[in-house]
Design a protein around this motif. Structure first.
Motif, PDB file in Angstrom:
ATOM      1  N   ASP A 226      -0.514  -7.109 -16.138  1.00 13.14           N
ATOM      2  CA  ASP A 226      -0.802  -7.043 -14.704  1.00 13.14           C
ATOM      3  C   ASP A 226      -0.006  -5.922 -14.034  1.00 13.14           C
ATOM      4  OD1 ASP A 226      -2.541  -9.093 -15.096  1.00 13.14           O
ATOM      5  OD2 ASP A 226      -1.251 -10.656 -14.270  1.00 13.14           O
ATOM      6  N   TRP A 227       1.213  -5.723 -14.475  1.00 10.98           N
ATOM      7  CA  TRP A 227       2.067  -4.664 -13.916  1.00 10.98           C
ATOM      8  C   TRP A 227       1.435  -3.280 -14.171  1.00 10.98           C
ATOM      9  CZ3 TRP A 227       7.936  -4.337 -15.746  1.00 10.98           C
ATOM     10  CH2 TRP A 227       8.637  -3.446 -14.930  1.00 10.98           C
ATOM     11  N   VAL A 228       0.938  -3.092 -15.371  1.00 15.97           N
ATOM     12  CA  VAL A 228       0.382  -1.785 -15.740  1.00 15.97           C
ATOM     13  C   VAL A 228      -1.054  -1.620 -15.216  1.00 15.97           C
ATOM     14  CG1 VAL A 228      -0.336  -0.338 -17.710  1.00 15.97           C
ATOM     15  CG2 VAL A 228       1.847  -1.579 -17.794  1.00 15.97           C
ATOM     16  N   LEU A 229      -1.833  -2.668 -15.351  1.00 17.91           N
ATOM     17  CA  LEU A 229      -3.275  -2.532 -15.078  1.00 17.91           C
ATOM     18  C   LEU A 229      -3.703  -3.144 -13.744  1.00 17.91           C
ATOM     19  CD1 LEU A 229      -4.490  -3.244 -18.717  1.00 17.91           C
ATOM     20  CD2 LEU A 229      -4.427  -1.030 -17.560  1.00 17.91           C
ATOM     21  N   GLY A 230      -2.787  -3.859 -13.071  1.00 18.64           N
ATOM     22  CA  GLY A 230      -3.099  -4.426 -11.761  1.00 18.64           C
ATOM     23  C   GLY A 230      -3.619  -5.849 -11.853  1.00 18.64           C
ATOM     24  N   SER A 231      -3.530  -6.542 -10.711  1.00 17.75           N
ATOM     25  CA  SER A 231      -3.993  -7.923 -10.657  1.00 17.75           C
ATOM     26  C   SER A 231      -4.564  -8.185  -9.271  1.00 17.75           C
ATOM     27  CB  SER A 231      -2.814  -8.862 -10.908  1.00 17.75           C
ATOM     28  OG  SER A 231      -3.143 -10.158 -10.476  1.00 17.75           O
ATOM     29  N   ASP A 232      -5.653  -8.939  -9.210  1.00 18.86           N
ATOM     30  CA  ASP A 232      -6.214  -9.215  -7.881  1.00 18.86           C
ATOM     31  C   ASP A 232      -5.667 -10.510  -7.292  1.00 18.86           C
ATOM     32  OD1 ASP A 232      -7.483 -10.913  -9.527  1.00 18.86           O
ATOM     33  OD2 ASP A 232      -9.497 -10.108  -9.242  1.00 18.86           O
ATOM     34  N   ASP A 233      -4.812 -11.204  -8.052  1.00 20.29           N
ATOM     35  CA  ASP A 233      -4.191 -12.423  -7.527  1.00 20.29           C
ATOM     36  C   ASP A 233      -2.684 -12.187  -7.434  1.00 20.29           C
ATOM     37  OD1 ASP A 233      -3.709 -15.055  -6.757  1.00 20.29           O
ATOM     38  OD2 ASP A 233      -3.880 -15.867  -8.795  1.00 20.29           O
ATOM     39  N   TRP A 234      -1.965 -13.092  -6.751  1.00 19.67           N
ATOM     40  CA  TRP A 234      -0.503 -13.053  -6.777  1.00 19.67           C
ATOM     41  C   TRP A 234      -0.059 -13.327  -8.209  1.00 19.67           C
ATOM     42  CZ3 TRP A 234       1.646 -16.740  -2.410  1.00 19.67           C
ATOM     43  CH2 TRP A 234       1.045 -16.415  -1.184  1.00 19.67           C
ATOM     44  N   VAL A 235       1.027 -12.684  -8.596  1.00 20.21           N
ATOM     45  CA  VAL A 235       1.654 -13.030  -9.869  1.00 20.21           C
ATOM     46  C   VAL A 235       3.145 -13.244  -9.600  1.00 20.21           C
ATOM     47  CG1 VAL A 235       0.038 -11.949 -11.469  1.00 20.21           C
ATOM     48  CG2 VAL A 235       1.824 -10.559 -10.434  1.00 20.21           C
ATOM     49  N   THR A 236       3.747 -14.183 -10.333  1.00 19.02           N
ATOM     50  CA  THR A 236       5.189 -14.352 -10.198  1.00 19.02           C
ATOM     51  C   THR A 236       5.881 -13.408 -11.155  1.00 19.02           C
ATOM     52  OG1 THR A 236       4.949 -16.693  -9.636  1.00 19.02           O
ATOM     53  CG2 THR A 236       7.121 -15.953 -10.372  1.00 19.02           C
ATOM     54  N   MET A 237       6.777 -12.583 -10.609  1.00 17.96           N
ATOM     55  CA  MET A 237       7.576 -11.687 -11.446  1.00 17.96           C
ATOM     56  C   MET A 237       9.039 -11.874 -11.076  1.00 17.96           C
ATOM     57  SD  MET A 237       5.271  -8.253 -11.053  1.00 17.96           S
ATOM     58  CE  MET A 237       4.866  -7.548 -12.646  1.00 17.96           C
ATOM     59  N   GLY A 238       9.898 -11.850 -12.085  1.00 20.18           N
ATOM     60  CA  GLY A 238      11.336 -11.849 -11.826  1.00 20.18           C
ATOM     61  C   GLY A 238      11.752 -10.412 -11.579  1.00 20.18           C
ATOM     62  N   VAL A 239      11.928 -10.050 -10.327  1.00 24.64           N
ATOM     63  CA  VAL A 239      12.206  -8.642  -9.993  1.00 24.64           C
ATOM     64  C   VAL A 239      13.500  -8.545  -9.178  1.00 24.64           C
ATOM     65  CG1 VAL A 239       9.753  -8.037 -10.040  1.00 24.64           C
ATOM     66  CG2 VAL A 239      10.807  -8.650  -7.860  1.00 24.64           C
ATOM     67  N   PRO A 240      14.158  -7.372  -9.217  1.00 20.25           N
ATOM     68  CA  PRO A 240      15.380  -7.213  -8.423  1.00 20.25           C
ATOM     69  C   PRO A 240      15.038  -7.342  -6.951  1.00 20.25           C
ATOM     70  CG  PRO A 240      15.071  -5.358  -9.941  1.00 20.25           C
ATOM     71  CD  PRO A 240      13.804  -6.144  -9.961  1.00 20.25           C
ATOM     72  N   SER A 241      15.760  -8.215  -6.261  1.00 27.68           N
ATOM     73  CA  SER A 241      15.448  -8.446  -4.849  1.00 27.68           C
ATOM     74  C   SER A 241      15.686  -7.182  -4.024  1.00 27.68           C
ATOM     75  CB  SER A 241      16.318  -9.576  -4.309  1.00 27.68           C
ATOM     76  OG  SER A 241      16.069  -9.738  -2.927  1.00 27.68           O
TER      77      SER A 241
END
Ligand code: NAD
Ligand code: LMR
Length: 328
Positions: free
Chosen positions: A256-271
């Motif tokens: 999803d990060w590389v190719l995209g997503s049309d829905d919300w996704v949960t990612m652990g990302v730096p705030s």
């Protein structure tokens, strides 16, 4: 004309998640069915024989998209020119072992690997930490990488997607709706039992899932503990931690990060400071992905119950951060 291959580094390649992951990456499940890949496999010296065996099996699949594979015990070789790094290698939690015990054991690994990534990988490398405790391991790798410079500090992630997928399945079972009908779920915080799976915004075919379920007791007493303790339940049942589902979640996250997503996704990302989470803490947020990047979805209403849950999981992450502070 075929695309140039992307280099995917995978650590812990001889492990059980590795065994579920590598074949799917080589089959195009992660980066696309038209995207050739070169696998750069890192594991400890004593695991090199086993990695060779895995490479023999990769050969035997004759994957059209697999443009090469190397095995090494040297992080500088494994991360050389990498486009994507999946940091899976770590000591898995065994029966009865607390997550906190993993912090010290794994901290050293991720300091070395963060530095090696920043020195060797592509400048826009995407890094996903799977090895536990994955939020704090990602935080450590990112801190080590920032010291070197070169790579994008926003691209050091921890994996919350397994929690997201687990929560989706529980909600599908409860509502009787197919997983594909469910949109806008988020799992806030740490990949640990303290995570907060939040379906206040989730819809099923456009209808509110919270209204469909209408059962706060189920949320608090069944849903949250089931999702939060699923890892431990699998260890109890299998005698081993989850592997195929973890590999699947890693593939979903990077896909999803590389190719995209049309829905919300949960990612652990730096705030970035959103929702009162201190900058830099690697935290499960609702994200949307497009054009090879991601954004934290802003402006969601946080009610008192949710604030309490979010603060609790943040507190755990801050304790983990304090426990590794001397290593950074
Ligand atoms: P495993 O023990 O089967 O494999 C781990 C592999 O990592 C082994 O081959 C080991 O030799 C290797 N390794 C250890 N230290 C290394 C290092 N410094 N560099 C490179 N390789 C190294 O474990 P597994 O079941 O594949 O799980 C791997 C990790 O993933 C564990 O930490 C586990 O807790 C975690 N996990 C995370 C999630 C998640 O949702 N984030 C889910 C499941 C498992
Ligand atoms: C999981 O969620 O399955 C893993 O993180 C295993 C664990 O250590 O809980």
């Amino acid at each position: 004309m075929s695309k140039a291959p992307l280099r995917v580094a995978v650590t812990g390649a001889a492990g059980q998640i590795g065994y579920s992951l590598l074949f799917r990456i080589a089959a195009g499940d992660m980066l696309g069915k038209d995207q050739p890949v070169i696998l750069q496999l890192l594991d400890l010296p004593q695991a090199q024989q086993a990695v060779k065996g895995v490479m023999m099996e990769l050969d035997d699949c004759a994957f059209p998209l697999l443009a090469g594979a190397v095995a090494t015990d040297d992080p500088n070789v494994a991360f050389k020119d990498a486009d994507v790094c999946l940091l899976v290698g770590a000591r898995p939690r065994s029966k009865g072992m607390e997550r906190a015990d993993l912090l010290t054991a794994n901290g050293a690994i991720f300091t070395v690997q963060g530095k090696a990534i920043a020195e060797n990988a592509k400048e826009d490398v995407k890094v996903l930490v799977v090895g536990n405790p994955c939020n704090t391991n990602a935080y450590i790798a990112r801190a080590a990488a920032i010291k070197v410079g070169r790579t994008n500090p926003a691209n050091y992630h921890g994996m919350l997607r397994l929690d997201h997928n687990r929560a989706l399945s529980q909600l599908a079972a409860k509502t009787g709706k197919p997983v594909a009908a469910l949109k806008q779920l988020v799992v806030w915080g740490n990949h640990s039992p303290s995570m907060y799976a939040d379906y206040r915004f989730t819809t099923a075919d456009g209808a509110s899932v919270k209204a469909l379920i209408n059962d706060p007791v189920w949320n608090n007493d069944v849903f949250l503990p089931t999702v939060g303790k699923r890892g431990a339940a699998i260890i109890e049942a299998r005698g081993l931690s989850s592997a195929a589902s973890a590999a699947n979640a890693a593939i979903d996250h990077v896909h999803d990060w590389v190719l995209g997503s049309d829905d919300w996704v949960t990612m652990g990302v730096p705030s970035d400071g959103s929702y009162g989470i201190p900058e830099g803490v690697v935290f499960g947020f609702p994200c949307c992905c497009r054009n090879g990047g991601y954004e934290i979805i802003k402006g969601l209403e946080i009610d008192d119950y949710s604030r309490g849950k979010i603060d609790l999981t943040l507190k755990e992450l801050e304790e983990e951060r304090a426990a590794v502070a001397s290593m950074l």
